[in-house]
Design an enzyme around this catalytic site. Structure first.
Site, PDB file in Angstrom:
ATOM      1  N   CYS A  12       0.867  -1.186   0.000  1.00  0.00           N
ATOM      2  CA  CYS A  12       0.000   0.000   0.000  1.00  0.00           C
ATOM      3  C   CYS A  12       0.900   1.232   0.000  1.00  0.00           C
ATOM      4  CB  CYS A  12      -0.973  -0.025   1.176  1.00  0.00           C
ATOM      5  SG  CYS A  12      -0.197  -0.046   2.811  1.00  0.00           S
ATOM      6  N   ASN A  15       2.314   1.373   4.378  1.00  0.00           N
ATOM      7  CA  ASN A  15       2.628   0.097   5.048  1.00  0.00           C
ATOM      8  C   ASN A  15       2.362   0.167   6.555  1.00  0.00           C
ATOM      9  OD1 ASN A  15       5.510  -2.086   5.564  1.00  0.00           O
ATOM     10  ND2 ASN A  15       3.411  -2.667   5.176  1.00  0.00           N
ATOM     11  N   CYS A  17      -1.391   0.717   7.441  1.00  0.00           N
ATOM     12  CA  CYS A  17      -2.835   0.447   7.586  1.00  0.00           C
ATOM     13  C   CYS A  17      -3.274  -0.798   6.811  1.00  0.00           C
ATOM     14  CB  CYS A  17      -3.656   1.654   7.114  1.00  0.00           C
ATOM     15  SG  CYS A  17      -3.387   3.151   8.091  1.00  0.00           S
ATOM     16  N   ARG A  18      -3.317  -0.709   5.478  1.00  0.00           N
ATOM     17  CA  ARG A  18      -3.923  -1.777   4.678  1.00  0.00           C
ATOM     18  C   ARG A  18      -3.021  -2.991   4.488  1.00  0.00           C
ATOM     19  NH1 ARG A  18      -5.154   2.095  -0.247  1.00  0.00           N
ATOM     20  NH2 ARG A  18      -3.284   3.021   0.686  1.00  0.00           N
ATOM     21  N   SER A  19      -1.788  -2.765   4.001  1.00  0.00           N
ATOM     22  CA  SER A  19      -0.969  -3.941   3.688  1.00  0.00           C
ATOM     23  C   SER A  19      -0.561  -4.744   4.933  1.00  0.00           C
ATOM     24  CB  SER A  19       0.245  -3.573   2.819  1.00  0.00           C
ATOM     25  OG  SER A  19       1.078  -2.627   3.433  1.00  0.00           O
ATOM     26  N   ASP A 128      -8.259   3.611   1.280  1.00  0.00           N
ATOM     27  CA  ASP A 128      -7.290   4.062   2.287  1.00  0.00           C
ATOM     28  C   ASP A 128      -8.056   4.545   3.525  1.00  0.00           C
ATOM     29  OD1 ASP A 128      -5.413   5.314   3.800  1.00  0.00           O
ATOM     30  OD2 ASP A 128      -4.612   6.562   2.184  1.00  0.00           O
TER      31      ASP A 128
HETATM   32  P1  4NP Z   1      -1.752   2.766   4.126  1.00  0.00           P
HETATM   33  O1  4NP Z   1      -2.433   4.099   4.722  1.00  0.00           O
HETATM   34  O2  4NP Z   1      -1.226   3.115   2.770  1.00  0.00           O
HETATM   35  O3  4NP Z   1      -2.917   1.806   4.048  1.00  0.00           O
HETATM   36  O4  4NP Z   1      -0.702   2.347   5.105  1.00  0.00           O
HETATM   37  C1  4NP Z   1      -1.770   5.322   4.787  1.00  0.00           C
HETATM   38  C2  4NP Z   1      -0.893   5.569   5.812  1.00  0.00           C
HETATM   39  C3  4NP Z   1      -0.262   6.793   5.893  1.00  0.00           C
HETATM   40  C4  4NP Z   1      -0.501   7.767   4.955  1.00  0.00           C
HETATM   41  C5  4NP Z   1      -1.393   7.517   3.924  1.00  0.00           C
HETATM   42  C6  4NP Z   1      -2.015   6.284   3.837  1.00  0.00           C
HETATM   43  N1  4NP Z   1       0.141   9.026   5.051  1.00  0.00           N
HETATM   44  O5  4NP Z   1      -0.150   9.897   4.218  1.00  0.00           O
HETATM   45  O6  4NP Z   1       0.965   9.230   5.965  1.00  0.00           O
END
Ligand code: 4NP
Length: 160
Positions: A12, A15, A17-19, A128
């Site tokens: 993602c 790294n 939240c989702r992955s 997201d």
């Molecule tokens: P992820 O979520 O891609 O599912 O881990 C996010 C985590 C952090 C951010 C964006 C999405 N950020 O902008 O910091």
């Protein structure tokens, strides 16, 4: 990890939240079938925003509610060589898929696929949840839990 382990990485943006949830859900499906020795499971982010950090507390909480512990995970950035090193490179959404493909040519095994392509008729991208409320993490869990089980079934059918 044995030499013959099938290597799978979920990707993602951050790294956190989702992955991490996809990694945890996939590893749980693998473990439930007694196949942990056959798989090397990882996750990464296309950004370096959160390198070294634990998964988001909301991800750890939803995983724990489903008896999956992801607290050992730490964020790392996806590298060009991961495209060669992993047998299955699985993106949470199109934007991260595009960012990975811009790094290098993908492996010969089917390149980079979208996780939700494993579930016919499903929405194609895992949303997201970072800026939303906790219910977004429940949605992500449901999606990645179903899709990673389907992915495992596909991999086993390709590598019986
Ligand atoms: P992820 O979520 O891609 O599912 O881990 C996010 C985590 C952090 C951010 C964006 C999405 N950020 O902008 O910091």
């Amino acid at each position: 990890m044995s030499q013959q382990a099938t290597r799978v990485v979920f990707v993602c943006l951050g790294n956190i939240c989702r992955s991490p949830l996809a990694e945890g859900a996939f590893a749980a499906h693998v473990k439930a079938r007694g196949l942990s020795e056959r798989f090397d499971v990882d996750s990464a982010g296309t950004s370096g925003y959160h390198v070294g950090e634990l998964p988001d507390p909301r991800s750890m909480a939803v995983a724990a509610r489903h008896d999956v512990d992801i607290s050992h995970q730490r964020s790392r950035q996806f590298l060009a060589r991961d495209l060669q090193d992993f047998d299955y490179v699985i993106a949470m959404d199109r934007s991260n898929r595009r960012n990975m493909l811009a790094l290098d040519r993908p492996n010969g095994n089917g390149a980079v696929t979208l996780l939700m392509d494993e579930v016919p008729g499903a929405v194609k991208e895992v949303p997201d949840p970072y800026y939303g409320g906790p219910q977004g993490f429940d949605t992500v869990w449901r999606m990645v839990d179903e899709a990673t089980e389907a992915l495992l079934n596909r991999i086993l059918s390709e590598q019986p």
